[in-house]
Design a protein around this motif. Sequence first.
Motif, PDB file in Angstrom:
ATOM      1  N   LYS A 230       0.756  -1.094   0.065  1.00 47.52           N
ATOM      2  CA  LYS A 230      -0.005   0.101   0.048  1.00 47.52           C
ATOM      3  C   LYS A 230       0.853   1.593   0.002  1.00 47.52           C
ATOM      4  N   VAL A 231       2.083   1.226   0.643  1.00 50.63           N
ATOM      5  CA  VAL A 231       2.842   2.082   0.732  1.00 50.63           C
ATOM      6  C   VAL A 231       3.624   2.586  -0.566  1.00 50.63           C
ATOM      7  N   ALA A 232       3.765   1.369  -1.338  1.00 48.94           N
ATOM      8  CA  ALA A 232       4.207   1.324  -2.470  1.00 48.94           C
ATOM      9  C   ALA A 232       3.504   2.113  -3.599  1.00 48.94           C
ATOM     10  N   ALA A 233       2.109   1.749  -3.398  1.00 54.12           N
ATOM     11  CA  ALA A 233       1.202   2.169  -4.402  1.00 54.12           C
ATOM     12  C   ALA A 233       0.752   3.780  -4.216  1.00 54.12           C
ATOM     13  N   ALA A 234       1.042   4.052  -3.032  1.00 54.79           N
ATOM     14  CA  ALA A 234       0.894   5.386  -2.844  1.00 54.79           C
ATOM     15  C   ALA A 234       2.060   6.440  -3.293  1.00 54.79           C
ATOM     16  N   LEU A 235       3.300   5.866  -3.224  1.00 52.00           N
ATOM     17  CA  LEU A 235       4.475   6.585  -3.681  1.00 52.00           C
ATOM     18  C   LEU A 235       4.901   6.569  -4.989  1.00 52.00           C
ATOM     19  N   SER A 236       4.213   5.254  -5.638  1.00 54.12           N
ATOM     20  CA  SER A 236       4.594   5.159  -7.248  1.00 54.12           C
ATOM     21  C   SER A 236       4.249   6.045  -8.199  1.00 54.12           C
ATOM     22  N   PRO A 237       3.085   6.734  -7.883  1.00 52.33           N
ATOM     23  CA  PRO A 237       3.032   7.911  -9.170  1.00 52.33           C
ATOM     24  C   PRO A 237       3.914   9.063  -9.012  1.00 52.33           C
ATOM     25  N   ARG A 238       4.747   9.212  -7.911  1.00 50.27           N
ATOM     26  CA  ARG A 238       5.572  10.384  -7.877  1.00 50.27           C
ATOM     27  C   ARG A 238       7.179   9.914  -7.914  1.00 50.27           C
ATOM     28  N   HIS A 239       7.208   8.636  -7.623  1.00 49.70           N
ATOM     29  CA  HIS A 239       8.650   8.436  -7.522  1.00 49.70           C
ATOM     30  C   HIS A 239       8.895   7.051  -8.001  1.00 49.70           C
TER      31      HIS A 239
ATOM     32  N   LEU B   3      -4.989 -12.050  18.316  1.00 52.25           N
ATOM     33  CA  LEU B   3      -3.813 -11.481  19.174  1.00 52.25           C
ATOM     34  C   LEU B   3      -3.831 -10.185  19.808  1.00 52.25           C
ATOM     35  N   PHE B   4      -5.038  -9.204  19.414  1.00 50.07           N
ATOM     36  CA  PHE B   4      -4.974  -8.070  20.104  1.00 50.07           C
ATOM     37  C   PHE B   4      -6.528  -7.877  20.322  1.00 50.07           C
ATOM     38  N   PRO B   5      -7.122  -8.636  21.578  1.00 53.48           N
ATOM     39  CA  PRO B   5      -8.328  -8.499  21.740  1.00 53.48           C
ATOM     40  C   PRO B   5      -8.640  -7.041  22.357  1.00 53.48           C
ATOM     41  N   GLY B   6      -9.680  -6.533  22.025  1.00 59.90           N
ATOM     42  CA  GLY B   6     -10.046  -5.006  22.458  1.00 59.90           C
ATOM     43  C   GLY B   6      -9.388  -3.935  21.781  1.00 59.90           C
ATOM     44  N   TYR B   7      -8.319  -4.187  20.967  1.00 59.09           N
ATOM     45  CA  TYR B   7      -7.829  -3.260  20.400  1.00 59.09           C
ATOM     46  C   TYR B   7      -8.554  -2.626  19.160  1.00 59.09           C
ATOM     47  N   ASN B   8      -8.655  -1.288  19.071  1.00 52.73           N
ATOM     48  CA  ASN B   8      -9.242  -0.436  17.726  1.00 52.73           C
ATOM     49  C   ASN B   8      -8.390  -0.771  16.850  1.00 52.73           C
ATOM     50  N   ALA B   9      -8.853  -1.065  15.365  1.00 46.43           N
ATOM     51  CA  ALA B   9      -7.911  -1.050  14.119  1.00 46.43           C
ATOM     52  C   ALA B   9      -7.758   0.147  13.758  1.00 46.43           C
ATOM     53  N   VAL B  10      -6.765   0.477  12.764  1.00 44.47           N
ATOM     54  CA  VAL B  10      -6.378   1.685  12.133  1.00 44.47           C
ATOM     55  C   VAL B  10      -6.573   1.639  10.596  1.00 44.47           C
ATOM     56  N   PRO B  11      -7.377   2.552  10.134  1.00 40.57           N
ATOM     57  CA  PRO B  11      -7.370   2.400   8.769  1.00 40.57           C
ATOM     58  C   PRO B  11      -5.956   2.581   8.135  1.00 40.57           C
ATOM     59  N   MET B  12      -5.805   1.737   6.987  1.00 38.39           N
ATOM     60  CA  MET B  12      -4.695   1.638   6.283  1.00 38.39           C
ATOM     61  C   MET B  12      -4.184   2.935   5.528  1.00 38.39           C
ATOM     62  N   GLN B  13      -5.146   3.881   5.241  1.00 43.53           N
ATOM     63  CA  GLN B  13      -4.698   4.988   4.581  1.00 43.53           C
ATOM     64  C   GLN B  13      -3.965   5.945   5.727  1.00 43.53           C
ATOM     65  N   ARG B  14      -4.274   5.914   6.846  1.00 44.74           N
ATOM     66  CA  ARG B  14      -3.614   6.662   7.998  1.00 44.74           C
ATOM     67  C   ARG B  14      -2.286   6.140   8.243  1.00 44.74           C
TER      68      ARG B  14
END
Length: 200
Positions: free
Chosen positions: A15-24, A167-178
């Motif tokens: 996902k990081v590669a996809a975000a950066l590839s248009p410019r780099h 493995l992470f009961p009760g943890y709130n997930a973070v959106p990938m875009q963040r």
Amino acid sequence: MRILIIGGQGTIGKKVAAALSPRHDIIIAGRYSGEARVDITSATAIESLFKKLQTVDACICTAGTGYYGDFDTMTEEHMNNGVRGKLLGQVNIVLIGKDYLTEGGSFTLTSGIASEQPARNGTCVAMINGAIDSFVLGAAQELKKDKRINAVSPGLVEDSLERYGHLFPGYNAVPMQRVVNGYVLSVEGAVNGKIIKVWP
């Protein structure tokens, strides 16, 4: 910029590669996939990778994991893969790669929320993530020629919830875009010596 992403076929890396590839210009490296192959547990393999590429303007590492298991039975052997890979592997990427990074270039390592909010059975990962963060703080003072270093510290990302959520009961997930934005900030921004926390 010419950006090397080690672990660029993984959940976060792609996902990081996809975000950066248009410019780099993106170069993907991994143990089993990518344009270049590297085993980050081997300093020799890391050196060979950088020698082959000669120079890069930025290096991102999203590779490596650590041991989750019962603390009462955990041994050095359980921890070795994570210590040699996610910790020392990323350290060696910087120690070796600094000689191939262009002036004003940057390293972006990956730690994680466990450094401050460890899950049950996650003592090994907490230790590794904390050590990565501390290395970044120290190395930022030592790098020459305006070279920068940061760590992105993700929480449990939504894309990994099905596989690792137990493995992470009760943890709130973070959106990938963040999470992706943290890497973009590190590479394209001016921050240095920062632990970019992407937590709920």
